[in-house]
Design a protein around this motif. Sequence first.
Motif, PDB file in Angstrom:
ATOM      1  N   ASP A  82      39.531  45.138  34.607  1.00  0.00           N
ATOM      2  CA  ASP A  82      40.699  44.389  34.133  1.00  0.00           C
ATOM      3  C   ASP A  82      41.968  44.887  34.809  1.00  0.00           C
ATOM      4  OD1 ASP A  82      39.115  42.924  32.443  1.00  0.00           O
ATOM      5  OD2 ASP A  82      39.587  44.100  30.638  1.00  0.00           O
ATOM      6  N   GLN A  83      42.102  46.211  34.886  1.00  0.00           N
ATOM      7  CA  GLN A  83      43.288  46.797  35.504  1.00  0.00           C
ATOM      8  C   GLN A  83      43.340  46.490  37.003  1.00  0.00           C
ATOM      9  OE1 GLN A  83      46.825  48.427  35.376  1.00  0.00           O
ATOM     10  NE2 GLN A  83      45.560  48.555  33.516  1.00  0.00           N
ATOM     11  N   MET A  84      42.185  46.515  37.644  1.00  0.00           N
ATOM     12  CA  MET A  84      42.130  46.263  39.086  1.00  0.00           C
ATOM     13  C   MET A  84      42.401  44.785  39.406  1.00  0.00           C
ATOM     14  SD  MET A  84      38.776  48.633  39.810  1.00  0.00           S
ATOM     15  CE  MET A  84      38.558  48.199  41.529  1.00  0.00           C
ATOM     16  N   TRP A  85      41.884  43.868  38.590  1.00  0.00           N
ATOM     17  CA  TRP A  85      42.044  42.439  38.861  1.00  0.00           C
ATOM     18  C   TRP A  85      43.513  42.027  38.858  1.00  0.00           C
ATOM     19  CZ3 TRP A  85      40.095  38.525  41.158  1.00  0.00           C
ATOM     20  CH2 TRP A  85      40.494  37.220  40.839  1.00  0.00           C
ATOM     21  N   ARG A  86      44.310  42.704  38.050  1.00  0.00           N
ATOM     22  CA  ARG A  86      45.737  42.385  38.009  1.00  0.00           C
ATOM     23  C   ARG A  86      46.414  42.637  39.353  1.00  0.00           C
ATOM     24  NH1 ARG A  86      45.418  45.502  33.007  1.00  0.00           N
ATOM     25  NH2 ARG A  86      45.214  44.060  31.240  1.00  0.00           N
ATOM     26  N   GLN A  87      45.808  43.476  40.183  1.00  0.00           N
ATOM     27  CA  GLN A  87      46.405  43.794  41.476  1.00  0.00           C
ATOM     28  C   GLN A  87      45.933  42.857  42.591  1.00  0.00           C
ATOM     29  OE1 GLN A  87      46.318  48.024  42.490  1.00  0.00           O
ATOM     30  NE2 GLN A  87      45.923  48.533  40.332  1.00  0.00           N
ATOM     31  N   VAL A  88      44.964  41.988  42.257  1.00  0.00           N
ATOM     32  CA  VAL A  88      44.475  41.041  43.261  1.00  0.00           C
ATOM     33  C   VAL A  88      45.412  39.843  43.271  1.00  0.00           C
ATOM     34  CG1 VAL A  88      42.556  39.566  43.967  1.00  0.00           C
ATOM     35  CG2 VAL A  88      42.094  41.827  42.955  1.00  0.00           C
ATOM     36  N   ARG A  89      46.242  39.733  44.334  1.00  0.00           N
ATOM     37  CA  ARG A  89      47.231  38.645  44.423  1.00  0.00           C
ATOM     38  C   ARG A  89      47.011  37.764  45.653  1.00  0.00           C
ATOM     39  NH1 ARG A  89      50.075  43.205  42.658  1.00  0.00           N
ATOM     40  NH2 ARG A  89      51.001  42.948  40.566  1.00  0.00           N
ATOM     41  N   GLY A  90      46.205  38.244  46.593  1.00  0.00           N
ATOM     42  CA  GLY A  90      45.959  37.480  47.815  1.00  0.00           C
ATOM     43  C   GLY A  90      45.221  36.182  47.543  1.00  0.00           C
ATOM     44  N   GLU A  91      45.471  35.202  48.412  1.00  0.00           N
ATOM     45  CA  GLU A  91      44.893  33.873  48.207  1.00  0.00           C
ATOM     46  C   GLU A  91      43.374  33.893  48.249  1.00  0.00           C
ATOM     47  OE1 GLU A  91      45.028  29.516  50.401  1.00  0.00           O
ATOM     48  OE2 GLU A  91      46.711  30.914  50.673  1.00  0.00           O
ATOM     49  N   ARG A  92      42.807  34.672  49.208  1.00  0.00           N
ATOM     50  CA  ARG A  92      41.343  34.686  49.320  1.00  0.00           C
ATOM     51  C   ARG A  92      40.692  35.299  48.089  1.00  0.00           C
ATOM     52  NH1 ARG A  92      38.484  37.034  54.033  1.00  0.00           N
ATOM     53  NH2 ARG A  92      39.883  38.820  53.804  1.00  0.00           N
ATOM     54  N   GLY A  93      41.281  36.348  47.600  1.00  0.00           N
ATOM     55  CA  GLY A  93      40.722  36.997  46.416  1.00  0.00           C
ATOM     56  C   GLY A  93      40.827  36.117  45.187  1.00  0.00           C
ATOM     57  N   ARG A  94      41.984  35.480  45.008  1.00  0.00           N
ATOM     58  CA  ARG A  94      42.181  34.630  43.839  1.00  0.00           C
ATOM     59  C   ARG A  94      41.279  33.396  43.878  1.00  0.00           C
ATOM     60  NH1 ARG A  94      44.289  36.323  39.073  1.00  0.00           N
ATOM     61  NH2 ARG A  94      45.657  38.079  39.522  1.00  0.00           N
ATOM     62  N   GLU A  95      41.082  32.851  45.097  1.00  0.00           N
ATOM     63  CA  GLU A  95      40.233  31.668  45.223  1.00  0.00           C
ATOM     64  C   GLU A  95      38.798  31.964  44.789  1.00  0.00           C
ATOM     65  OE1 GLU A  95      40.430  30.234  49.170  1.00  0.00           O
ATOM     66  OE2 GLU A  95      42.327  29.140  48.869  1.00  0.00           O
ATOM     67  N   ARG A  96      38.304  33.141  45.127  1.00  0.00           N
ATOM     68  CA  ARG A  96      36.918  33.490  44.755  1.00  0.00           C
ATOM     69  C   ARG A  96      36.765  33.677  43.249  1.00  0.00           C
ATOM     70  NH1 ARG A  96      33.166  35.102  48.218  1.00  0.00           N
ATOM     71  NH2 ARG A  96      32.366  36.663  46.758  1.00  0.00           N
ATOM     72  N   GLY A  97      37.818  34.069  42.595  1.00  0.00           N
ATOM     73  CA  GLY A  97      37.791  34.154  41.133  1.00  0.00           C
ATOM     74  C   GLY A  97      37.342  35.515  40.604  1.00  0.00           C
ATOM     75  N   ARG A  98      37.567  35.644  39.297  1.00  0.00           N
ATOM     76  CA  ARG A  98      37.309  36.930  38.631  1.00  0.00           C
ATOM     77  C   ARG A  98      35.823  37.288  38.614  1.00  0.00           C
ATOM     78  NH1 ARG A  98      39.363  40.389  34.514  1.00  0.00           N
ATOM     79  NH2 ARG A  98      37.831  42.082  34.423  1.00  0.00           N
ATOM     80  N   GLU A  99      34.975  36.288  38.407  1.00  0.00           N
ATOM     81  CA  GLU A  99      33.552  36.587  38.307  1.00  0.00           C
ATOM     82  C   GLU A  99      33.017  37.170  39.604  1.00  0.00           C
ATOM     83  OE1 GLU A  99      29.386  34.199  37.439  1.00  0.00           O
ATOM     84  OE2 GLU A  99      31.255  33.478  36.510  1.00  0.00           O
ATOM     85  N   ALA A 100      33.450  36.615  40.747  1.00  0.00           N
ATOM     86  CA  ALA A 100      33.013  37.137  42.043  1.00  0.00           C
ATOM     87  C   ALA A 100      33.556  38.546  42.273  1.00  0.00           C
ATOM     88  CB  ALA A 100      33.484  36.204  43.160  1.00  0.00           C
ATOM     89  N   PHE A 101      34.805  38.794  41.823  1.00  0.00           N
ATOM     90  CA  PHE A 101      35.394  40.127  41.961  1.00  0.00           C
ATOM     91  C   PHE A 101      34.578  41.158  41.177  1.00  0.00           C
ATOM     92  CE2 PHE A 101      38.228  43.350  40.117  1.00  0.00           C
ATOM     93  CZ  PHE A 101      38.691  43.964  41.277  1.00  0.00           C
ATOM     94  N   ASP A 102      34.277  40.812  39.917  1.00  0.00           N
ATOM     95  CA  ASP A 102      33.505  41.741  39.087  1.00  0.00           C
ATOM     96  C   ASP A 102      32.142  42.019  39.709  1.00  0.00           C
ATOM     97  OD1 ASP A 102      35.572  41.822  37.323  1.00  0.00           O
ATOM     98  OD2 ASP A 102      34.559  40.712  35.715  1.00  0.00           O
ATOM     99  N   GLU A 103      31.494  40.962  40.177  1.00  0.00           N
ATOM    100  CA  GLU A 103      30.154  41.125  40.732  1.00  0.00           C
ATOM    101  C   GLU A 103      30.167  42.038  41.949  1.00  0.00           C
ATOM    102  OE1 GLU A 103      26.418  38.341  42.260  1.00  0.00           O
ATOM    103  OE2 GLU A 103      28.262  37.421  41.496  1.00  0.00           O
ATOM    104  N   GLU A 104      31.203  41.866  42.823  1.00  0.00           N
ATOM    105  CA  GLU A 104      31.273  42.702  44.020  1.00  0.00           C
ATOM    106  C   GLU A 104      31.560  44.160  43.662  1.00  0.00           C
ATOM    107  OE1 GLU A 104      33.799  42.947  48.186  1.00  0.00           O
ATOM    108  OE2 GLU A 104      33.261  40.991  47.325  1.00  0.00           O
ATOM    109  N   MET A 105      32.470  44.387  42.706  1.00  0.00           N
ATOM    110  CA  MET A 105      32.802  45.765  42.327  1.00  0.00           C
ATOM    111  C   MET A 105      31.617  46.457  41.645  1.00  0.00           C
ATOM    112  SD  MET A 105      35.790  46.554  43.389  1.00  0.00           S
ATOM    113  CE  MET A 105      35.577  45.478  44.813  1.00  0.00           C
TER     114      MET A 105
END
Length: 730
Positions: free
Chosen positions: A356-379
């Motif tokens: 949750d804390q890390m996702w708040r720092q994702v502001r780039g277009e590519r990261g935001r387009e992939r969405g939170r679920e993809a971010f969590d899965e990769e981390m």
Amino acid sequence: MTEETTEAREVAREQEFVDRVYLQLADSAKAAQQLAREGHERGRLGHEGGLVERDAMVFQAAKRIAQLDAAHEGLVFGRLDMRPELDPKPRYVGRIGLRDADRDSLLIDWRAPAAAVFYQATAAEPHQVVRRRVLRCTGPQVVGVEDELLDAEALEESGLDLPIVGEGALMAQLSRARDRSMHSIVATIQAEQDRAIRAPGKGVVAISGGPGTGKTVVALHRAAFLLYNDRRRYETGGVLVVGPSGVFMRYIERVLPSLGETAVALRSLGEVVDGVRAVRHDEPAVADVKGSARMAELVRRTARQQAPGSPREFRVFYRDDTVVLDRGALGRVRRNLMSQGLRNRQLPRVPQALLDQMWRQVRGERGRERGREAFDEEMLGNDDFLDFAASWWPPLDARTVLGWLRDPELLARVGEGVVSAEEQRLLLKSWSPGGDLSIEDVPLLDELRYALGDVPARTADERDDPLTAIEGGVDLQELFTAADREYAPTGRAWAPPTHSIEDDGFAHVLVDEAQDLTPMQWRMVGRRGRTASWTIVGDPAQSSWPVPEESAAARAEALEGKALHEFHLSTNYRNSSEIYEHAAAYAERVGLDADLPTAVRSTGVPPKVVEGVADLEAATREAVAELADAVAGTVGVVVPVARRSEVNAWLASWPERAGDAAGARAAVDSSVTPSGEDRVVVLTGLDTKGLEFDGIVVVRPQEIEEESATGRSTLYVVLTRATQLLTTIS
């Protein structure tokens, strides 16, 4: 007819009955073994019902066999001859209940209501009892009888043939030689003791009284009585007996099995926490700090500290962003997690909270387009992230966290305003690297267990479901139990504990020498009895804790909301009147507010006081030899803590020293108790709590008095341990 002839005739009569009881005991044992065999046969039926029947039958058979095996010694010990209009047949009382082949009562269990009058009847209130007889047995052999005529008028009116034999059961019991174990007093329980034993099962029964009044053994008989009357409750929930030391627990361990009870946990204060055993005491100054209620706050603060050596920052590149968990971000995550409950309980939430804390720092277009679920899965597939999470928030056990306090800086931080600089120095010295736990450390360990909490177990479905893993966080505890993974900062493999704090509760808690419990020990024992009934035994004048008000407050908190039933025992059955007068005079001289019971037995031998000794070794050896030669039972040599090793060496080298009389040497070096233990034992003052010996030699009593803030109380305890002979060497 002479007294000897009358007694021989009565012993022979009772032997006939006892032989009949032992034959029935053997038949009952055979029946129980047959039940066990039938149970095993049911298990071969090949269906679930047969297995259930097998388990139930084998369990019940095993319990009965254990009960019958434990009952052999002193199986029959009492007889009641009632008024003939009430019951023309004698009633026999024993350790267990037995019926004959016709299902008629042969032997009444001492805990049964029908046996209560055996203890409650007196000459003033005979309760329809004409004669009470105690049978003295060695195994199945009747060796004597002791009678009390309780209703002479009824005897005369009825014309019963009831000869009265012996000096009285109680006095016979008091004069016997002691060995290194406590024995049941089931045959000689007195009326005031019986009232405490049969008190209501709910709430708190507090048994007070001075030295030698039988508080401990009464409390143990009460535990057996409760188990008998509500076996399902107390066997299911368990009975915990807490005593002051391992020496004391070994002393009492035979009492309950001899009464037919084995479903009891006997633990010294160094063994209350499951899986922990501590046997040494800290020096008094350190013990006073560790026992204080202030330590609860110090422990609470320690449990909330970041694990020493854990990482302070995590950095990862995700698409167009550099995501950083710095000290500020981690501090916010930490505070949020700790606000939700105990530290270990938050373990499954850690990865998600970090994400949750890390996702708040994702502001780039590519990261935001992939969405939170993809971010969590990769981390969650990133080993670096998982290693960081596991190292930043490891599952913690109490021993590890207690070890943190060896760090002076951490101790100063958590101890600010709680313990002084001098007290911190004492604590650090006691927690030297590689040192074993002290008895006073065990409550701190328990406090940490409750401050940290258990690591929550996850179900098989939660572990197998990938969505659960993503939504609820990675199962970090499984990372730690992997064979190839160690967790920083301790560098050792972590394994979940086999005993959780949820398993700590008991149905009944019995605390002996309760006046000695520190506030922290009361907190520890109190956790075991939050829903329990209690039996508490103590004498404030014998307390070794220097701040009684603080201990009383902790005791009140442990027992909060429970009804209190108080019983006071007023008769000293242990000491001769000569010994207790000496001890009572000391208590009055030094200003102890002592409960002074009445000693009922006299030996005509006053304590021996040896003063101005130049050669302490020679004087000690002479005194020990003298007592060992004079008494048939045990001799305790009580010494200051600093002299224990020295005095042990003196006695161990006895056979090699010239000039010792052969008879005295044999008395000390070769004689053993019936259980095979040495008759002579060297103890410190605190070790003697709850014990008794035929003879006591007290070495340098003034040093025992001066070695702690409560040394006078300790010395008073020491002076009340002897049943026959007491020698002090100054």
